[in-house]
Enzyme design. Structure first.
Site, PDB file in Angstrom:
ATOM      1  CD  GLU A 231      -2.703   1.283   2.485  1.00  0.00           C
ATOM      2  OE1 GLU A 231      -2.654   0.400   3.360  1.00  0.00           O
ATOM      3  OE2 GLU A 231      -3.363   2.327   2.589  1.00  0.00           O
TER       4      GLU A 231
ATOM      5  NE  ARG B 295       3.872  -7.230  10.351  1.00  0.00           N
ATOM      6  CZ  ARG B 295       3.325  -6.530   9.366  1.00  0.00           C
ATOM      7  NH1 ARG B 295       2.401  -7.049   8.611  1.00  0.00           N
ATOM      8  NH2 ARG B 295       3.712  -5.295   9.131  1.00  0.00           N
TER       9      ARG B 295
ATOM     10  CE  LYS C 187       3.249   0.206   4.643  1.00  0.00           C
ATOM     11  NZ  LYS C 187       2.556  -0.005   3.361  1.00  0.00           N
TER      12      LYS C 187
HETATM   13  P1  ATP Z   1       3.120  -1.930   7.762  1.00  0.00           P
HETATM   14  O1  ATP Z   1       2.524  -2.509   9.006  1.00  0.00           O
HETATM   15  O2  ATP Z   1       4.544  -1.625   7.875  1.00  0.00           O
HETATM   16  O3  ATP Z   1       2.317  -0.792   7.215  1.00  0.00           O
HETATM   17  P2  ATP Z   1       1.778  -3.502   5.882  1.00  0.00           P
HETATM   18  O4  ATP Z   1       1.609  -4.979   5.963  1.00  0.00           O
HETATM   19  O5  ATP Z   1       0.597  -2.671   6.168  1.00  0.00           O
HETATM   20  O6  ATP Z   1       3.026  -3.102   6.710  1.00  0.00           O
HETATM   21  P3  ATP Z   1       1.771  -3.366   3.057  1.00  0.00           P
HETATM   22  O7  ATP Z   1       2.145  -2.249   2.192  1.00  0.00           O
HETATM   23  O8  ATP Z   1       0.350  -3.734   3.127  1.00  0.00           O
HETATM   24  O9  ATP Z   1       2.327  -3.068   4.490  1.00  0.00           O
HETATM   25  O10 ATP Z   1       2.645  -4.642   2.744  1.00  0.00           O
HETATM   26  C1  ATP Z   1       2.937  -5.145   1.478  1.00  0.00           C
HETATM   27  C2  ATP Z   1       3.319  -6.590   1.645  1.00  0.00           C
HETATM   28  O11 ATP Z   1       4.454  -6.698   2.491  1.00  0.00           O
HETATM   29  C3  ATP Z   1       2.210  -7.388   2.285  1.00  0.00           C
HETATM   30  O12 ATP Z   1       2.040  -8.585   1.560  1.00  0.00           O
HETATM   31  C4  ATP Z   1       2.697  -7.658   3.682  1.00  0.00           C
HETATM   32  O13 ATP Z   1       2.224  -8.877   4.140  1.00  0.00           O
HETATM   33  C5  ATP Z   1       4.214  -7.631   3.512  1.00  0.00           C
HETATM   34  N1  ATP Z   1       4.867  -7.220   4.761  1.00  0.00           N
HETATM   35  C6  ATP Z   1       4.687  -6.065   5.430  1.00  0.00           C
HETATM   36  N2  ATP Z   1       5.408  -6.047   6.566  1.00  0.00           N
HETATM   37  C7  ATP Z   1       6.079  -7.221   6.604  1.00  0.00           C
HETATM   38  C8  ATP Z   1       6.995  -7.810   7.525  1.00  0.00           C
HETATM   39  N3  ATP Z   1       7.367  -7.182   8.643  1.00  0.00           N
HETATM   40  N4  ATP Z   1       7.493  -9.031   7.242  1.00  0.00           N
HETATM   41  C9  ATP Z   1       7.131  -9.666   6.116  1.00  0.00           C
HETATM   42  N5  ATP Z   1       6.278  -9.170   5.210  1.00  0.00           N
HETATM   43  C10 ATP Z   1       5.746  -7.958   5.442  1.00  0.00           C
HETATM   44 MG    MG Z   2      -1.179  -2.529   5.384  1.00  0.00          MG
END
Ligand code: ATP
Ligand code: MG
Length: 566
Positions: free
Chosen positions: A45, A270, A280
C-alpha cells in the site's frame, strides 16, 4: 497430472533451502494446478516507505517466481486516498528495483481496477449478496457483536435488489455526504470470524486519489479489493503475512461469489527485528515528529534508510534467504542482520585508515618536512584489489582510545615507555606527553625506529599491538556519523515509540581524520576503516565537506550469540 514440461526446474532450486511455501508450490506444479504456472505479486500500500520487513516479502515473492520460472507483479493496493501519495509510489518502485528485482511490464495499481470492482459490486447486489446500509461507521462497529455474541443484523439488510442498485448508483454519483452510507456484503452476522460479519465493501469519501483524482466519490475497502485484484492478474499463489489468515475466507467468498479465478492464499510470519520498528505507521510518526531526519535517515529500518547507511542489496537478500519462513511470528536479533552486512562488505570494501576521535602524536626523531609514501594493501585477502600508498610524516593522529597515560591491566596499546606498531609504517615508543591546564593529554611524543619501515620488526622483537594512524599534514577532516540502535528495548514495549527511542542513536564526530586516498569518493562508496568499522560516503558530502556513515561496527556480536546458543 504430472508436470507437462512447461516449467523447467531451475538450477537454483536445489541450492535454496526448502520451506513450506516452496513445498506447496512444488506440489501444485506436480499436480498441474494452474496449468503448472507460478505467478506471485508484491502488493504494497503506498502509504509509506518500504522497510526490511517488506524486503522479506519482496525476496520471497520475486524469488519464488524466479526459481520456478514464473512471474511476479508489482501492484500497489491503493484503495485509501487519504493516506497514499505519489512520493510513496516512487520510493517503492525505486526500492524494489534497488533490491534487484524486476516486474518487467507488470506494474499495476488496484485503482486500475476500480471500474471492474464497481461492476462486480453491482453483480453481488444483483445476486442478493450485498446491500446498502445507512448505519454510521460507529453503529456498524457497535453492532458487530463480540467473540461470544453474534452481531446484530442491520435494519437495512433486507432492502430489495432494486433499491440497493439505485442507492449504490446514487452513492457513486455524489448524492450523499461522506460516511452517510456504505455498501456491505451480506454474509453472516453470527460467523465466528468477524471478517465475515457483513463487512463494508464501499464507503463514501470525497478525497483526491493520487491516480484517479476526483473521479470517484466512493472507494472500495482493502478487503473487498485485494482478492479480486489477485484474481484479475491470474495470481496463483497469493503470499501474505499471518495477520491475513482470518481474511482468507472473505477473499475466497468474494471470488467464489463472483465466479472468478481463485488464487491460493498462503500466509507466512512477519519479520520482526530487535531494537527497531517495522510498521509504516509508526515510522511515519518518527518522520513527522522530527525524531529522524527523514524516511532515509540511516537509523531507519526503511530500505532507503539502510541503503543510505551502506547496507547492500546483496546482504539484504542473503539475510532474507537465511531467516526462512514459518507459520509463527518471532523476532530476529538485529546483530544477525548486521552479521550479513559484514559478510558482504568484508568481501568488497577497500581498507583505509581513519581516526574518529583524534589525538596528536609527534615523532620527535622523525625528520622535519619529510613525508614517506607507505605501501598499504587495499584488502588483506584479495590481492586483486591492489594497494595504495599512504603518506607518513612527523605529526600523525591516532585514536584517543589507543593511548592511555596509565594503562589498565591487559591494555597493550600506546602508553609511556611502550612500543607499538603503526600499521604499514614504523614501530614507535612513547616518551612523553603534553597536557593542557586541566591535565588532559593534548599531545603524545614518541620516537620511531627507522629500521622498522613498513611496520616490520627489525630484529625479531615483538610488539603487542598495531594501531592505525593518519598523517596530520595530509589528513582530510571529515564528519563521522556513528549509529546505535533506534530503540532502547529489544521489542517495543508500548505504542508510544517516542518514549523508547535511544537518545544515543546518533553521535556526530566532526573532527575525524582520514587518509587522502578517499578524496573524490562518490556517495555510497564502501570502505572498511581498519580496526573501526565499515563506513560509506553519505549523500550529504559536498566538495568542501566529507561525511561518512558508520554502516556497521567490525565486532560480530552475532557470532558470539551463535556460539552461546550452541
Ligand atoms: P506496515 O505494518 O509496515 O504498514 P503492511 O503490511 O501494512 O506493513 P503493506 O504495504 O500492506 O504493508 O505490505 C505489502 C506486503 O508486504 C504485504 O504482503 C505484507 O504482508 C508484507 N509485509 C509487510 N510487513 C512485513 C513484515 N514485517 N514481514 C514480512 N512481510 C511484510
Ligand atoms: Mg497494510
Amino acid at each position: 497430472m504430472p508436470n507437462d514440461g512447461l516449467i523447467e526446474t531451475p538450477a537454483t532450486l536445489e541450492n535454496t533451502p526448502s520451506n513450506f511455501i516452496r513445498d506447496i508450490i512444488i506440489h501444485d506444479i506436480e499436480n498441474g494446478k494452474n496449468g503448472g504456472r507460478v505467478h506471485t505479486r508484491f502488493p504494497p500500500e503506498p502509504n509509506g516507505y518500504l522497510h526490511i520487513g517488506h524486503a522479506k516479502s519482496i525476496c520471497l515473492n520475486f524469488g519464488l517466481a524466479k526459481d520456478f520460472g514464473g512471474k511476479c507483479n508489482l501492484r500497489f493496493d491503493d484503495t485509501n486516498p487519504s493516506k497514499e501519495e505519489t512520493e510513496y509510489v516512487d520510493s517503492i518502485i525505486n526500492d524494489v528495483r534497488w533490491l534487484g528485482f524486476d516486474w518487467e511490464d507488470r506494474l499495476f495499481y488496484a485503482s486500475d481496477y476500480f471500474e471492474q470492482l464497481y461492476q462486480w459490486a453491482i453483480q453481488l447486489i444483483k445476486q442478493g449478496q450485498a446491500y446498502v446500509c445507512d448505519l454510521t461507521a460507529g453503529q456498524v462497529r457497535e453492532t458487530r457483536g463480540t467473540t461470544t455474541e453474534p452481531g446484530a443484523e442491520s435494519p437495512y439488510r433486507n432492502r430489495t435488489v432494486e433499491e440497493n442498485l439505485d442507492l449504490f448508483q446514487r452513492m457513486r454519483s455524489g448524492e450523499f455526504p461522506d460516511g452517510a452510507r456504505t455498501l456491505r456484503s451480506k454474509i453472516d452476522m453470527a460467523s465466528p470470524n468477524f471478517n465475515m460479519r457483513d463487512p463494508v465493501m464501499y464507503r463514501i469519501l470525497r478525497a483526491e486519489h493520487h491516480r484517479t483524482g476526483n473521479d470517484w466519490l466512493i472507494y472500495p475497502m482493502y478487503d473487498y479489493t485485494h482478492g479480486e485484484c489477485d484474481s484479475i492478474e491470474g495470481i496463483t499463489h497469493s503470499i501474505c503475512t499471518l495477520e491475513f489468515e482470518d481474511h482468507r475466507p472473505l477473499y475466497d467468498w468474494y471470488v467464489e461469489s463472483l465466479g472468478i479465478h481463485r488464487p491460493q492464499q498462503i500466509e507466512f510470519d512477519r519479520l520482526n527485528v530487535t531494537n527497531t520498528i517495522l510498521s509504516k505507521r509508526k515510522l511515519l510518526l518518527l518522520v513527522q515528529k522530527g525524531f529522524v531526519s527523514g524516511w532515509d535517515d540511516p537509523r531507519m529500518p526503511t530500505l532507503s534508510g539502510i541503503r543510505r547507511r551502506g547496507y547492500t542489496p546483496e546482504a539484504i537478500r542473503a539475510f532474507c534467504g537465511s531467516i526462512g519462513v514459518s507459520k509463527k511470528n518471532g523476532i530476529i536479533e538485529f546483530p544477525f542482520l548486521e552479521h550479513h552486512i559484514r559478510e558482504d562488505l568484508n568481501k568488497r570494501a577497500v581498507r583505509v585508515m581513519a581516526v574518529i576521535d583524534p589525538i596528536k602524536v609527534v615523532i620527535d626523531n622523525y625528520p622535519d618536512g619529510l613525508s614517506e609514501p607507505m605501501e598499504a594493501a587495499n584488502h588483506p585477502d584479495d590481492v586483486g584489489m591492489g594497494s595504495r600508498t599512504v603518506p607518513f610524516s612527523k605529526v600523525i593522529y591516532i585514536e584517543r582510545d589507543d593511548f592511555r597515560e596509565v594503562p589498565p591491566a591487559k591494555y597493550f596499546r600506546l602508553s609511556p615507555g611502550r612500543e607499538v606498531r603503526l600499521r604499514y609504517a614504523y614501530f614507535i615508543t612513547c616518551i612523553s606527553v603534553v597536557k593542557d591546564e586541566n591535565g588532559a593529554v593534548t599531545e603524545v611524543h614518541c620516537t620511531y625506529d627507522p629500521a622498522s619501515r613498513g611496520g616490520n620488526s627489525p630484529d625479531g622483537r615483538k610488539v603487542k599491538s598495531t594501531i592505525h594512524w593518519v598523517s596530520a599534514e595530509h589528513a582530510i577532516t571529515f564528519e563521522a556519523r556513528l549509529y546505535e540502535s533506534l530503540l532502547l528495548e529489544d521489542a517495543p514495549q508500548s505504542d508510544d515509540i517516542a518514549e523508547q527511542l535511544n537518545p544515543n542513536s546518533l553521535t556526530v564526530k566532526s573532527d575525524a581524520k582520514i587518509e587522502p586516498s578517499v578524496k573524490g569518493a562518490k556517495p555510497n562508496t564502501h570502505f572498511q576503516f581498519e580496526r573501526v568499522g565499515y563506513f560509506n560516503v553519505d549523500i550529504d558530502s559536498t566538495g568542501e565537506k566529507l561525511v561518512f556513515n558508520r554502516t556497521v561496527q567490525l565486532r560480530d556480536t552475532w557470532a558470539k550469540i551463535d556460539k552461546k546458543s550452541t
